[in-house]
Design a protein around this motif. Sequence first.
Motif, short mmCIF file in Angstrom:
data_model
loop_
_atom_site.label_atom_id
_atom_site.label_comp_id
_atom_site.label_asym_id
_atom_site.label_seq_id
_atom_site.Cartn_x
_atom_site.Cartn_y
_atom_site.Cartn_z
N THR A 255 0.84 -1.21 0.00
CA THR A 255 0.00 0.00 0.00
C THR A 255 0.87 1.26 0.00
N THR A 256 0.41 2.26 -0.69
CA THR A 256 1.02 3.59 -0.54
C THR A 256 -0.04 4.49 0.08
N LEU A 257 0.32 5.14 1.16
CA LEU A 257 -0.62 6.09 1.77
C LEU A 257 -0.27 7.49 1.29
N HIS A 258 -1.25 8.17 0.73
CA HIS A 258 -1.08 9.57 0.30
C HIS A 258 -1.72 10.46 1.35
N PHE A 259 -0.97 11.43 1.81
CA PHE A 259 -1.47 12.33 2.85
C PHE A 259 -1.74 13.72 2.28
N PHE A 260 -2.83 14.30 2.72
CA PHE A 260 -3.09 15.72 2.49
C PHE A 260 -3.18 16.36 3.86
N ASP A 261 -2.19 17.16 4.19
CA ASP A 261 -2.17 17.85 5.47
C ASP A 261 -2.79 19.22 5.25
N LEU A 262 -3.97 19.43 5.81
CA LEU A 262 -4.70 20.68 5.57
C LEU A 262 -4.54 21.61 6.77
N GLY A 263 -4.25 22.85 6.48
CA GLY A 263 -4.03 23.83 7.54
C GLY A 263 -5.26 24.00 8.42
N GLY A 264 -5.04 24.27 9.69
CA GLY A 264 -6.14 24.34 10.65
C GLY A 264 -6.65 25.73 10.93
N GLN A 265 -5.97 26.76 10.36
CA GLN A 265 -6.44 28.12 10.63
C GLN A 265 -7.84 28.34 10.09
N ARG A 266 -8.55 29.25 10.77
CA ARG A 266 -9.97 29.46 10.47
C ARG A 266 -10.23 29.63 8.96
N ASP A 267 -9.46 30.52 8.31
CA ASP A 267 -9.71 30.83 6.90
C ASP A 267 -9.46 29.62 6.00
N ILE A 268 -8.58 28.74 6.44
CA ILE A 268 -8.17 27.61 5.60
C ILE A 268 -9.17 26.45 5.71
N ARG A 269 -9.93 26.45 6.81
CA ARG A 269 -10.85 25.33 7.04
C ARG A 269 -11.88 25.17 5.93
N SER A 270 -12.16 26.31 5.24
CA SER A 270 -13.19 26.24 4.20
C SER A 270 -12.75 25.37 3.02
N ILE A 271 -11.44 25.10 2.91
CA ILE A 271 -11.00 24.24 1.80
C ILE A 271 -11.12 22.75 2.16
N TRP A 272 -11.27 22.43 3.42
CA TRP A 272 -11.32 21.01 3.82
C TRP A 272 -12.32 20.20 3.00
N PRO A 273 -13.56 20.70 2.85
CA PRO A 273 -14.56 19.88 2.14
C PRO A 273 -14.18 19.53 0.71
N LYS A 274 -13.28 20.32 0.10
CA LYS A 274 -12.85 20.01 -1.27
C LYS A 274 -12.14 18.65 -1.34
N TYR A 275 -11.65 18.19 -0.20
CA TYR A 275 -10.89 16.94 -0.18
C TYR A 275 -11.74 15.73 0.25
N TYR A 276 -12.94 16.00 0.73
CA TYR A 276 -13.72 14.93 1.36
C TYR A 276 -14.03 13.77 0.41
N ASP A 277 -14.30 14.10 -0.87
CA ASP A 277 -14.67 13.02 -1.79
C ASP A 277 -13.48 12.15 -2.18
N GLU A 278 -12.28 12.70 -2.04
CA GLU A 278 -11.09 11.98 -2.50
C GLU A 278 -10.49 11.07 -1.44
N CYS A 279 -10.84 11.32 -0.17
CA CYS A 279 -10.06 10.63 0.87
C CYS A 279 -10.74 9.35 1.36
N HIS A 280 -9.91 8.50 1.94
CA HIS A 280 -10.39 7.19 2.42
C HIS A 280 -10.38 7.09 3.94
N ALA A 281 -9.81 8.06 4.58
CA ALA A 281 -9.80 8.11 6.04
C ALA A 281 -9.42 9.52 6.47
N VAL A 282 -9.82 9.89 7.68
CA VAL A 282 -9.54 11.23 8.18
C VAL A 282 -8.88 11.15 9.56
N VAL A 283 -7.78 11.89 9.71
CA VAL A 283 -7.17 12.03 11.03
C VAL A 283 -7.30 13.49 11.43
#
Length: 208
Positions: free
Chosen positions: A36-64
Amino acid sequence: MLEKIKTMYNPTPGMPPEKIGPTVGQNIGKISLPSTTLHFFDLGGQRDIRSIWPKYYDECHAVVFVLDACDQARLSETWEVFDEVLNSPRLLNLPLLLLANKQDNPTSLSVAEIRESFDAWQRARANREAENEEATNKDKGKGKAKEIVNNAEGVSGEVEETQPHDDGGAKDERMASLDVMGASALEGTGVRDAVNWLYIRVQNARKM
Ligand SMILES: Nc1nc2c(ncn2[C@@H]2O[C@H](COP(=O)(O)OP(=O)(O)OP(=O)(O)O)[C@@H](O)[C@H]2O)c(=O)[nH]1
Ligand SMILES: [Mg+2]
C-alpha cells in the motif's frame, strides 16, 4: 505531524520541527507500506483555511483530526470544528481518528481527558438546545392560563427533563466507535500507532 511521518517512514526525512510554519493551504506527502502507498493531504487548521477542507472529502479514504492537547483555552472551538467534521455527510462512512498531539508536553490532556472533554462539550450543547426548545415552547404557551405549582417547602421544583438529542443512527454509531489516540509529532511517540490505524482501515476498506 506529516513531516514526522515522512521522517519515520521515508528514506529522505521530512522537515525538522523548527523549520515548520503554519500550513497555508495544504502539504502533501506519501509513504510506502507493504502492498500500500498512503497519500497524505495535510490541511491547515487556521480558520480561513478550514473552508478548503470539504474540497478533499470526496477523495479521501480516512480522516485524522489532529488537535493540540495542550491548548485547553481553544478546546471548545476545537470541538465545534471537530463536530462539524464528524457530521459531514460525505465523511460519515469513513474511518475517523481523533489524534491528541503534543503528548510530550506535561500540560497536555491525556486521551481519556480529551474524550471526556468532548463528551462534556456535547452534553453541554444538548442541554443548551433543550433549554432553547423549552424557552420556545414557553413562548408558544404565553397568553394561556398558567398554573404555578410550588411544593410545600416553598422550594421551586426543578424538573430535569433529559430530552434525547436525535442525531440519527449514523452519528450515534460514529460516536460509539470514535477512535481517540495520543501522539507527539515532536518525539514521534504514538505516530506509528496512528499510521498503523490508517493502514488497517484503508486495507479493510479495500476488501469491502
Ligand atoms: N511540544 C510539542 N510541540 C509541538 C508538537 N507538534 C507541533 N508542536 C509545536 O506546535 C506549534 C504548531 O505546530 P504546527 O506544525 O504549525 O501545527 P499545525 O497543526 O500544523 O498548524 P497549522 O499548520 O496552522 O494547521 C509549533 O511551534 C510546533 O513546534 C508536539 O508534538 N509537541
Ligand atoms: Mg501545519
